[in-house]
Design a protein around this motif. Structure first.
Motif, mmCIF file in Angstrom:
data_model
loop_
_atom_site.group_PDB
_atom_site.id
_atom_site.type_symbol
_atom_site.label_atom_id
_atom_site.label_comp_id
_atom_site.label_asym_id
_atom_site.label_seq_id
_atom_site.Cartn_x
_atom_site.Cartn_y
_atom_site.Cartn_z
ATOM 1 N N GLN A 129 0.820 -1.203 0.000
ATOM 2 C CA GLN A 129 0.000 0.000 0.000
ATOM 3 C C GLN A 129 0.857 1.257 0.000
ATOM 4 O OE1 GLN A 129 -3.445 0.079 -0.348
ATOM 5 N NE2 GLN A 129 -2.850 2.176 -0.824
ATOM 6 N N ALA A 130 1.942 1.244 0.773
ATOM 7 C CA ALA A 130 2.810 2.423 0.837
ATOM 8 C C ALA A 130 3.444 2.712 -0.522
ATOM 9 C CB ALA A 130 3.886 2.220 1.902
ATOM 10 N N TYR A 131 3.919 1.666 -1.191
ATOM 11 C CA TYR A 131 4.499 1.872 -2.521
ATOM 12 C C TYR A 131 3.439 2.346 -3.521
ATOM 13 C CZ TYR A 131 8.890 -0.326 -1.093
ATOM 14 O OH TYR A 131 10.084 -0.621 -0.486
ATOM 15 N N ARG A 132 2.232 1.800 -3.417
ATOM 16 C CA ARG A 132 1.168 2.245 -4.327
ATOM 17 C C ARG A 132 0.805 3.702 -4.082
ATOM 18 N NH1 ARG A 132 -2.780 -3.121 -4.094
ATOM 19 N NH2 ARG A 132 -1.594 -4.373 -5.614
ATOM 20 N N ASN A 133 0.885 4.145 -2.836
ATOM 21 C CA ASN A 133 0.601 5.543 -2.529
ATOM 22 C C ASN A 133 1.591 6.466 -3.233
ATOM 23 O OD1 ASN A 133 -1.537 4.804 -0.893
ATOM 24 N ND2 ASN A 133 -0.382 4.964 1.018
ATOM 25 N N VAL A 134 2.856 6.064 -3.255
ATOM 26 C CA VAL A 134 3.861 6.865 -3.952
ATOM 27 C C VAL A 134 3.586 6.869 -5.449
ATOM 28 C CG1 VAL A 134 6.318 7.084 -4.509
ATOM 29 C CG2 VAL A 134 5.624 6.447 -2.193
ATOM 30 N N LEU A 135 3.316 5.694 -6.005
ATOM 31 C CA LEU A 135 3.133 5.575 -7.444
ATOM 32 C C LEU A 135 1.856 6.255 -7.936
ATOM 33 C CD1 LEU A 135 4.322 1.894 -7.910
ATOM 34 C CD2 LEU A 135 5.495 3.964 -8.673
ATOM 35 N N SER A 136 0.895 6.433 -7.051
ATOM 36 C CA SER A 136 -0.324 7.126 -7.465
ATOM 37 C C SER A 136 -0.030 8.582 -7.814
ATOM 38 C CB SER A 136 -1.377 7.056 -6.353
ATOM 39 O OG SER A 136 -0.954 7.789 -5.208
ATOM 40 N N ASP A 137 0.965 9.177 -7.165
ATOM 41 C CA ASP A 137 1.367 10.552 -7.457
ATOM 42 C C ASP A 137 2.555 10.627 -8.408
ATOM 43 O OD1 ASP A 137 -0.584 11.664 -5.842
ATOM 44 O OD2 ASP A 137 0.697 11.683 -4.071
ATOM 45 N N ASP A 138 3.423 9.612 -8.371
ATOM 46 C CA ASP A 138 4.652 9.620 -9.166
ATOM 47 C C ASP A 138 4.824 8.251 -9.816
ATOM 48 O OD1 ASP A 138 7.105 10.108 -10.273
ATOM 49 O OD2 ASP A 138 8.225 10.116 -8.381
ATOM 50 N N PRO A 139 4.099 7.981 -10.913
ATOM 51 C CA PRO A 139 4.091 6.635 -11.507
ATOM 52 C C PRO A 139 5.461 6.146 -11.945
ATOM 53 C CG PRO A 139 2.309 7.975 -12.394
ATOM 54 C CD PRO A 139 3.187 8.905 -11.601
ATOM 55 N N GLY A 140 6.390 7.042 -12.207
ATOM 56 C CA GLY A 140 7.702 6.612 -12.678
ATOM 57 C C GLY A 140 8.740 6.475 -11.589
ATOM 58 N N ASN A 141 8.356 6.616 -10.329
ATOM 59 C CA ASN A 141 9.338 6.561 -9.235
ATOM 60 C C ASN A 141 10.032 5.200 -9.240
ATOM 61 O OD1 ASN A 141 10.262 5.983 -6.343
ATOM 62 N ND2 ASN A 141 9.750 8.150 -6.243
ATOM 63 N N PRO A 142 11.356 5.148 -9.496
ATOM 64 C CA PRO A 142 12.021 3.849 -9.665
ATOM 65 C C PRO A 142 12.076 3.036 -8.380
ATOM 66 C CG PRO A 142 13.631 5.645 -9.675
ATOM 67 C CD PRO A 142 12.290 6.279 -9.708
ATOM 68 N N GLU A 143 12.265 3.694 -7.248
ATOM 69 C CA GLU A 143 12.349 2.946 -5.994
ATOM 70 C C GLU A 143 10.995 2.345 -5.628
ATOM 71 O OE1 GLU A 143 13.946 3.535 -1.390
ATOM 72 O OE2 GLU A 143 14.219 5.117 -2.879
ATOM 73 N N ALA A 144 9.939 3.102 -5.859
ATOM 74 C CA ALA A 144 8.606 2.595 -5.539
ATOM 75 C C ALA A 144 8.207 1.468 -6.490
ATOM 76 C CB ALA A 144 7.580 3.732 -5.604
ATOM 77 N N ARG A 145 8.557 1.590 -7.761
ATOM 78 C CA ARG A 145 8.236 0.525 -8.716
ATOM 79 C C ARG A 145 8.943 -0.772 -8.339
ATOM 80 N NH1 ARG A 145 9.170 2.535 -14.701
ATOM 81 N NH2 ARG A 145 8.654 0.339 -15.044
ATOM 82 N N LEU A 146 10.227 -0.671 -8.009
ATOM 83 C CA LEU A 146 10.963 -1.857 -7.595
ATOM 84 C C LEU A 146 10.382 -2.438 -6.316
ATOM 85 C CD1 LEU A 146 13.464 -3.808 -7.550
ATOM 86 C CD2 LEU A 146 14.517 -2.086 -6.081
ATOM 87 N N GLY A 147 10.152 -1.557 -5.322
ATOM 88 C CA GLY A 147 9.640 -2.033 -4.043
ATOM 89 C C GLY A 147 8.295 -2.707 -4.165
ATOM 90 N N LEU A 148 7.408 -2.128 -4.986
ATOM 91 C CA LEU A 148 6.084 -2.729 -5.168
ATOM 92 C C LEU A 148 6.197 -4.092 -5.833
ATOM 93 C CD1 LEU A 148 3.025 -2.545 -5.013
ATOM 94 C CD2 LEU A 148 3.056 -1.374 -7.236
ATOM 95 N N ALA A 149 7.033 -4.192 -6.861
ATOM 96 C CA ALA A 149 7.195 -5.477 -7.544
ATOM 97 C C ALA A 149 7.708 -6.538 -6.586
ATOM 98 C CB ALA A 149 8.143 -5.318 -8.733
ATOM 99 N N GLN A 150 8.658 -6.163 -5.737
ATOM 100 C CA GLN A 150 9.215 -7.132 -4.801
ATOM 101 C C GLN A 150 8.205 -7.499 -3.713
ATOM 102 O OE1 GLN A 150 12.339 -5.866 -2.214
ATOM 103 N NE2 GLN A 150 13.213 -7.909 -2.108
ATOM 104 N N ALA A 151 7.526 -6.476 -3.163
ATOM 105 C CA ALA A 151 6.558 -6.740 -2.099
ATOM 106 C C ALA A 151 5.423 -7.624 -2.597
ATOM 107 C CB ALA A 151 6.016 -5.422 -1.551
#
Length: 323
Positions: free
Chosen positions: A208-230
């Motif tokens: 959920q935390a990673y999705r919250n970041v990506l909802s505002d910044d879809p290209g955020n590389p750290e959030a994309r990686l973290g979400l995929a791993q989580a």
């Protein structure tokens, strides 16, 4: 914190993937923030060689290794070979112009660090890249050998981890901390919360935390990686590995069975097995089934990282399977 071993042969496990991608994302973010706020982020040549002890190891070695390879020189005052090696390393640290940081650790004053690295004798030289430790050499070494080792280290750090080193400015004030000039990014708090949730096993909270970041910044590389791993860890959390393997062996054309097995393959560090399994399944399926397998394969590419040569190879194989 005890260092983790890192092989330079390119073997990837999930922890290494996470460290590498987070290090690269953090380094890119630091450089971008410094540029945005008008700072050079430069250090003085004098800051390329630092003394480290057990209290400062976390900050000066582990954290700094997310932006630059840190070479550790384990030495002691009574060690004559150390007195020959250390000046060479210090000179090369300046000559390499920020491509690595030299940390000097007195083993007599820091016995715990010596034990954690498993050092039996000195001089001993290690490196830490993206929080992962690897031995470079032990005992006396010629300058040519040292240069070859450092060249390999710098190459690996840049190609696998995206670490291009520090910017050095001869006019910079010694002792300055370039990170202080960089303001905190808008999503740092959310990303930190996600990492804490991931490390504590709260996979739902991390997702959920990673999705919250990506909802505002879809290209955020750290959030994309973290979400995929989580999401990967969340999917395999309740799986019975033995049953998954049995189902996959008995039902080679079943997309769900092969996808579950591929997830387990990747979590277990069997990157090529995971990719190969799904590519073969793409070849055996059609329509919605094929699309589901293709999408899962793309998700696994995200976890491993586009820079990994196995991803490039698998992408080519996927294209052949599709077309």
């Amino acid at each position: 914190m005890q260092p983790r071993n890192m092989s330079m042969s390119g073997v990837v496990d999930l922890a290494a993937v996470k460290a590498a991608q987070e290090a690269k994302a953090k380094a890119e973010q630091t450089r971008a923030e410094a540029a945005r706020h008008g700072g050079s982020g430069a250090v003085s040549p004098a800051d390329l060689v630092i003394d480290v002890d057990e209290a400062s190891f976390e900050t000066d070695v582990l954290q700094r290794s997310a932006e630059v390879p840190v070479v550790i020189d384990f030495w002691a005052e009574w060690c004559q070979p150390c007195k020959q090696l250390s000046p060479v390393l210090e000179r090369l640290a300046v000559e390499y112009d920020g491509r690595f940081l030299l940390a000097k650790i007195d083993v007599d004053a820091n016995q715990m660090l010596m034990q954690q690295f498993g050092i039996q004798g000195i001089p001993a030289v290690f490196a830490v890249v993206a929080g992962q430790a690897l031995p470079l050499f032990q005992g006396a070494a010629g300058e040519d050998q040292i240069r070859q080792t450092l060249d390999q280290l710098v190459q690996v750090a840049e190609q696998r981890f995206g670490l291009t080193g520090l910017t050095v400015d001869p006019d910079a004030e010694p002792g300055g901390d370039p990170a202080q000039a960089v303001q905190e990014g808008p999503y740092d708090a959310l990303l930190e919360a996600a990492v804490r949730a991931l490390d504590s096993g709260d996979l739902g909270g991390a997702v959920q935390a990673y999705r919250n970041v990506l909802s505002d910044d879809p290209g955020n590389p750290e959030a994309r990686l973290g979400l995929a791993q989580a999401e990967l860890l969340q999917r395999v959390a309740d799986l019975d590995p033995q049953e998954v393997r049995k189902n996959a062996a008995e039902r080679p054309k079943d997309p769900a069975a092969q996808i579950a097995a591929a997830d387990l393959d990747l979590v277990g560090g069997h990157v090529e097995d995971a990719f190969g399994r799904l590519i073969e399944t793409v070849q055996r399926t059609a329509g919605d089934d094929r699309e589901a397998v293709r999408l899962r394969l793309l998700e696994l590419f995200e976890v491993v990282g586009a820079e990994d040569p196995r991803v490039a190879k698998a992408r080519r194989a996927l294209s052949r399977a599709l077309f």
